[in-house]
Design an enzyme around this catalytic site. Sequence first.
Site, PDB file in Angstrom:
ATOM      1  N   LYS A   1       0.836  -1.205   0.000  1.00  0.00           N
ATOM      2  CA  LYS A   1       0.000   0.000   0.000  1.00  0.00           C
ATOM      3  C   LYS A   1       0.872   1.256   0.000  1.00  0.00           C
ATOM      4  CE  LYS A   1      -2.845   2.292   3.169  1.00  0.00           C
ATOM      5  NZ  LYS A   1      -3.446   2.182   4.480  1.00  0.00           N
TER       6      LYS A   1
ATOM      7  N   ASP B   1      -7.028   0.901   0.434  1.00  0.00           N
ATOM      8  CA  ASP B   1      -7.109   1.116   1.880  1.00  0.00           C
ATOM      9  C   ASP B   1      -8.524   0.752   2.320  1.00  0.00           C
ATOM     10  OD1 ASP B   1      -8.769   3.172   1.152  1.00  0.00           O
ATOM     11  OD2 ASP B   1      -7.825   4.676   2.423  1.00  0.00           O
TER      12      ASP B   1
END
Length: 242
Positions: free
Chosen positions: A134, A152
């Site tokens: 991420k 997310d």
Amino acid sequence: MAPSYVPEARRRVGRRRDRIRPIVERLAVEHADARIALAFRNDLELLFSVMLSAQTTDVNVNRVTATLFEKYRRPEDYLAVPQEELERDIYATGFYRQKAKSLRGAARMLLEEFDGVVPRRLDELLRLPGVARKTANVVAAELGEPQGIVVDTHVRRLSQRLGLTRQEDPVRIERDLALLVPRADWGRFPHLLIWHGRRVCSARRPRCEDCVLADLCPSSRVWTASPGAERIAAPPTPGEEP
Ligand code: SF4
């Protein structure tokens, strides 16, 4: 057994391939100001503020980095102080011991293997200590070279509610989105979903009646015409950010 309204809702909105463009276009108009909320002035500050943002809010990170980035300007600066001093300086972001270790490890690798410069390739970013997929995706996208799609909590929730994926695992969600979202939109797409998630489609109380995607969304509550049809609306996810 109670009837499921999910297939009916999916039929109503049509194929995800046909919906993705209008979804991106409408969100781009609705959230023209959507951008990363972290404050940074250069590539190093971008990388380290994203690393510090794990398990805390962007507002909290910005509060800490406002002074942190005045004291630590180059990778060398993170190695010039004892680890405990850096831990104190980032204490308010939480998980400060692990984060201090990661920042110092990343600073060391930047100096030893990348001439002190933040790399742009995802595989190189992923080699830095404390940098997971991420973080690497966020940094690459902000550097203008997205090589994946950031997933997310907001991107996961909205992708599921919009029927763009049925997956739970972030890597699988990213794979589904990458097949669907035009490559040119990989950078801005997560920002659009994140801002829509914060402003309209929150975890606990999605405001479908005010949503520009209501006719494209199989989870829209606006279309609940028959008793029990609210079953098609995605339930709030306990523990998620509102
Ligand atoms: S219609 Fe409702 S569930 Fe669907 S994206 Fe909009 S707010 Fe979220």
